[in-house]
Design a protein around this motif. Structure first.
Motif, PDB file in Angstrom:
ATOM      1  N   ASP A  98       0.813  -1.050  -0.036  1.00  0.00           N
ATOM      2  CA  ASP A  98      -0.043  -0.018   0.062  1.00  0.00           C
ATOM      3  C   ASP A  98       0.993   1.269   0.031  1.00  0.00           C
ATOM      4  OD1 ASP A  98      -1.833   2.154   0.492  1.00  0.00           O
ATOM      5  OD2 ASP A  98      -2.872   0.890   1.996  1.00  0.00           O
ATOM      6  N   ARG A  99       0.914   1.788  -1.161  1.00  0.00           N
ATOM      7  CA  ARG A  99       1.845   3.052  -1.323  1.00  0.00           C
ATOM      8  C   ARG A  99       1.146   4.402  -0.714  1.00  0.00           C
ATOM      9  NH1 ARG A  99       6.078   0.724  -2.924  1.00  0.00           N
ATOM     10  NH2 ARG A  99       6.020  -0.384  -4.708  1.00  0.00           N
ATOM     11  N   GLY A 100      -0.216   4.202  -0.276  1.00  0.00           N
ATOM     12  CA  GLY A 100      -0.912   5.251   0.397  1.00  0.00           C
ATOM     13  C   GLY A 100      -1.220   6.447  -0.554  1.00  0.00           C
ATOM     14  N   ILE A 101      -1.709   7.713   0.250  1.00  0.00           N
ATOM     15  CA  ILE A 101      -1.957   8.711  -0.354  1.00  0.00           C
ATOM     16  C   ILE A 101      -1.238   9.875   0.406  1.00  0.00           C
ATOM     17  CG2 ILE A 101      -3.540  10.490  -0.952  1.00  0.00           C
ATOM     18  CD1 ILE A 101      -5.653   8.230  -0.592  1.00  0.00           C
ATOM     19  N   HIS A 153       1.373   9.372  -2.903  1.00  0.00           N
ATOM     20  CA  HIS A 153       2.121   7.961  -3.170  1.00  0.00           C
ATOM     21  C   HIS A 153       3.291   8.616  -4.085  1.00  0.00           C
ATOM     22  CE1 HIS A 153      -0.307   7.709  -6.681  1.00  0.00           C
ATOM     23  NE2 HIS A 153       0.538   7.202  -7.330  1.00  0.00           N
ATOM     24  N   GLN A 154       4.476   7.688  -4.050  1.00  0.00           N
ATOM     25  CA  GLN A 154       5.232   7.901  -5.203  1.00  0.00           C
ATOM     26  C   GLN A 154       5.567   6.327  -5.711  1.00  0.00           C
ATOM     27  OE1 GLN A 154       7.362  10.324  -6.361  1.00  0.00           O
ATOM     28  NE2 GLN A 154       6.300  11.667  -5.108  1.00  0.00           N
ATOM     29  N   LYS A 171       7.146   3.173  -7.537  1.00  0.00           N
ATOM     30  CA  LYS A 171       8.341   2.434  -7.316  1.00  0.00           C
ATOM     31  C   LYS A 171       8.372   1.599  -8.652  1.00  0.00           C
ATOM     32  CE  LYS A 171       9.287   3.959  -3.244  1.00  0.00           C
ATOM     33  NZ  LYS A 171      10.127   5.090  -3.070  1.00  0.00           N
ATOM     34  N   TYR A 217      -0.830  -3.031 -10.649  1.00  0.00           N
ATOM     35  CA  TYR A 217      -1.020  -1.902  -9.805  1.00  0.00           C
ATOM     36  C   TYR A 217      -2.470  -1.296  -9.886  1.00  0.00           C
ATOM     37  CZ  TYR A 217      -1.073  -1.011 -14.947  1.00  0.00           C
ATOM     38  OH  TYR A 217      -1.198  -1.102 -16.357  1.00  0.00           O
ATOM     39  N   LYS A 269      -0.700  11.150  -8.031  1.00  0.00           N
ATOM     40  CA  LYS A 269       0.337  11.025  -7.082  1.00  0.00           C
ATOM     41  C   LYS A 269      -0.262  11.634  -5.598  1.00  0.00           C
ATOM     42  CE  LYS A 269       4.467  10.737  -9.808  1.00  0.00           C
ATOM     43  NZ  LYS A 269       5.690  11.304 -10.269  1.00  0.00           N
ATOM     44  N   ARG A 274      -4.724   6.554  -4.148  1.00  0.00           N
ATOM     45  CA  ARG A 274      -4.189   5.711  -3.252  1.00  0.00           C
ATOM     46  C   ARG A 274      -3.607   4.567  -4.171  1.00  0.00           C
ATOM     47  NH1 ARG A 274      -7.339   1.978   1.299  1.00  0.00           N
ATOM     48  NH2 ARG A 274      -5.397   0.735   1.954  1.00  0.00           N
ATOM     49  N   ARG A 275      -2.457   4.381  -4.230  1.00  0.00           N
ATOM     50  CA  ARG A 275      -1.826   3.046  -4.953  1.00  0.00           C
ATOM     51  C   ARG A 275      -1.522   2.193  -4.074  1.00  0.00           C
ATOM     52  NH1 ARG A 275       2.472   3.333 -10.082  1.00  0.00           N
ATOM     53  NH2 ARG A 275       2.768   1.002 -10.052  1.00  0.00           N
TER      54      ARG A 275
END
Length: 156
Positions: free
Chosen positions: A31-34, A36-37, A39, A49, A110, A114-115
């Protein structure tokens, strides 16, 4: 709703019911969140994704082990590929009025989406990647998947 647990359950149950369980040690949900960056796709990995905004998935896609650009950067640039999240957002009348334009859509994604990424060992094979993507499409019906005429109407 705990999306990470739900996605994990989908992977385990769908693959198991088909008699070819995908074991937990063969994938990772991140979970890259909000905000996000993004990767890069790790070596010997393939990935799913997802982009979540305002209570629903906008896009769910896959990238094979040789498709790092698809996984890492293409969805943030409306001109980088035939079908990108950025281009879909810019074309969506429901997203107008949010101050989004071609110059800032990547940063908007980004900052506001949320990613969640699912990384799989590439030795599982492409069919496992496609199975998970299809199961998530079926469950969540992402806003920007398929042709517009084939989609149901969403609230975005």
């Amino acid at each position: 709703m705990n999306l990470i647990n739900e996605i994990n359950t989908i992977i385990i149950e769908v693959s198991s019911v088909l008699g070819k369980p995908i074991e937990k040690h063969n994938y990772k949900i991140i979970d890259r969140g909000i905000p996000h960056q993004p990767k890069t796709l790790p070596i010997q990995s393939m990935g799913i994704y997802t982009f979540w905004y305002d209570g629903e998935f906008l896009k769910i896609g896959k990238a094979g082990p040789n498709s790092n650009a698809r996984f890492f950067s293409q969805h943030y640039n409306p001109r980088s590929a035939k079908s990108t999240l950025a281009a879909s957002i810019l074309e969506d009348k429901a997203m107008q009025g949010k101050g989004i334009n071609e110059g800032n859509v990547g940063q908007w994604i980004k900052n506001n989406c949320r990613r969640i990424d699912i990384l799989l060992d590439s030795d599982l094979g492409i069919f496992s990647l496609e199975l998970i993507e299809a199961a998530l499409h079926y469950k969540y019906e992402p806003v920007y998947e398929g042709f517009a005429a084939q989609r149901k109407i969403h609230k975005v």
